[in-house]
Design an enzyme around this catalytic site. Structure first.
Site, PDB file in Angstrom:
ATOM      1  NE  ARG A  10      -2.623  -2.134   2.853  1.00  0.00           N
ATOM      2  CZ  ARG A  10      -2.861  -2.586   3.970  1.00  0.00           C
ATOM      3  NH1 ARG A  10      -3.486  -1.664   4.864  1.00  0.00           N
ATOM      4  NH2 ARG A  10      -2.540  -3.624   4.524  1.00  0.00           N
ATOM      5  CD  GLU A  41       1.755 -10.814  18.093  1.00  0.00           C
ATOM      6  OE1 GLU A  41       1.149 -10.183  17.351  1.00  0.00           O
ATOM      7  OE2 GLU A  41       1.399 -10.901  19.381  1.00  0.00           O
TER       8      GLU A  41
HETATM    9  P1  AMP Z   1       3.908  -2.658  11.291  1.00  0.00           P
HETATM   10  O1  AMP Z   1       5.082  -2.996  10.718  1.00  0.00           O
HETATM   11  O2  AMP Z   1       3.504  -3.199  12.461  1.00  0.00           O
HETATM   12  O3  AMP Z   1       3.875  -1.024  11.541  1.00  0.00           O
HETATM   13  O4  AMP Z   1       2.840  -2.739  10.527  1.00  0.00           O
HETATM   14  C1  AMP Z   1       2.506  -2.186   9.206  1.00  0.00           C
HETATM   15  C2  AMP Z   1       1.805  -2.349   8.057  1.00  0.00           C
HETATM   16  O5  AMP Z   1       0.842  -3.597   8.330  1.00  0.00           O
HETATM   17  C3  AMP Z   1       1.385  -1.438   7.295  1.00  0.00           C
HETATM   18  O6  AMP Z   1       1.851  -1.384   6.157  1.00  0.00           O
HETATM   19  C4  AMP Z   1      -0.051  -1.737   7.300  1.00  0.00           C
HETATM   20  O7  AMP Z   1      -0.382  -1.778   5.798  1.00  0.00           O
HETATM   21  C5  AMP Z   1      -0.305  -3.091   8.008  1.00  0.00           C
HETATM   22  N1  AMP Z   1      -1.288  -2.845   9.268  1.00  0.00           N
HETATM   23  C6  AMP Z   1      -0.914  -3.009  10.508  1.00  0.00           C
HETATM   24  N2  AMP Z   1      -1.590  -3.029  11.523  1.00  0.00           N
HETATM   25  C7  AMP Z   1      -2.791  -2.444  10.333  1.00  0.00           C
HETATM   26  C8  AMP Z   1      -4.283  -2.225  10.966  1.00  0.00           C
HETATM   27  N3  AMP Z   1      -4.780  -2.250  12.225  1.00  0.00           N
HETATM   28  N4  AMP Z   1      -5.091  -2.034   9.946  1.00  0.00           N
HETATM   29  C9  AMP Z   1      -4.735  -1.739   8.559  1.00  0.00           C
HETATM   30  N5  AMP Z   1      -3.219  -2.111   8.341  1.00  0.00           N
HETATM   31  C10 AMP Z   1      -2.687  -2.667   9.204  1.00  0.00           C
END
Ligand code: AMP
Length: 183
Positions: free
Chosen positions: A66, A103
């Site tokens: 995205r 995780e």
């Molecule tokens: P992180 O590495 O944990 O910061 O997760 C980032 C990626 O996971 C982002 O590029 C989002 O597209 C996806 N993501 C994580 N949590 C969500 C959420 N609650 N809603 C939508 N997309 C999420």
């Protein structure tokens, strides 16, 4: 004067929240409704591009998938190049990569090592920052390629998950168009 662009508050109302996706307890913040609204998409790109311009971006890097939607549009708006940070095994050339912890288990990101000239200012763009794992790994990878990474832009921040704070701790200023409470 009336702004020609939707405000971040108006953009927030265009994000759809889907409870319990992809697993129970997660509130999925879905940008499909935002990017499907032509003023929503245009205003999101406009606001992100203003930030990237202020940061002096030489290149925009977007994280698969995205981050490609917003990042590529921001790069076009600013007249600069776009660097895709990809999931493993997608790029045809010899790549550099970084493994990072999830995780449960690990994941990997890869890029073309020649995509950035040493010393170029690279501004990262993604749709959402949660734990910050993806963004932190991307910053490390872009730095390995010679980029100066001091700014990351997101449409959505989930501050309760601490990713933006972690990213700031690694020397990257974080800007998001909106925040949602919770996971
Ligand atoms: P992180 O590495 O944990 O910061 O997760 C980032 C990626 O996971 C982002 O590029 C989002 O597209 C996806 N993501 C994580 N949590 C969500 C959420 N609650 N809603 C939508 N997309 C999420």
């Amino acid at each position: 004067m009336v702004s020609p662009h939707l405000t971040p508050d108006e953009l927030k109302r265009l994000v759809r929240t889907v409870p319990d996706f992809p697993q129970p307890g997660i509130q999925f913040r879905d940008i499909t409704t935002l990017i499907g609204h032509h003023q929503g998409m245009a205003a999101s790109v406009h606001h992100l591009a203003e930030r990237a311009k202020a940061a002096g971006a030489d290149k925009i890097a977007g994280m698969e998938a995205r981050g490609f939607i917003f990042g590529a549009a921001v790069a076009v708006q600013l007249g600069i190049g776009f660097v895709p940070v990809r999931k493993p095994g997608k790029l045809p050339m010899s790549t550099i990569g970084i493994d990072y912890a999830l995780e449960y288990g690990t994941d990997r990101l890869e890029m073309d090592p020649t995509a950035i000239q040493s010393g170029q200012k690279v501004v990262m763009v993604d749709d959402l920052i949660a734990t910050g794992g993806t963004a932190l790994a991307s910053a490390d990878l872009l730095r390995m390629a010679g980029g100066i990474v001091e700014h990351a832009l997101f449409v959505i921040d989930l501050p309760d998950l601490g990713g933006a704070a972690r990213l700031r701790g690694s020397g990257v200023a974080v800007h998001a168009l909106m925040e949602f409470e919770g996971e």
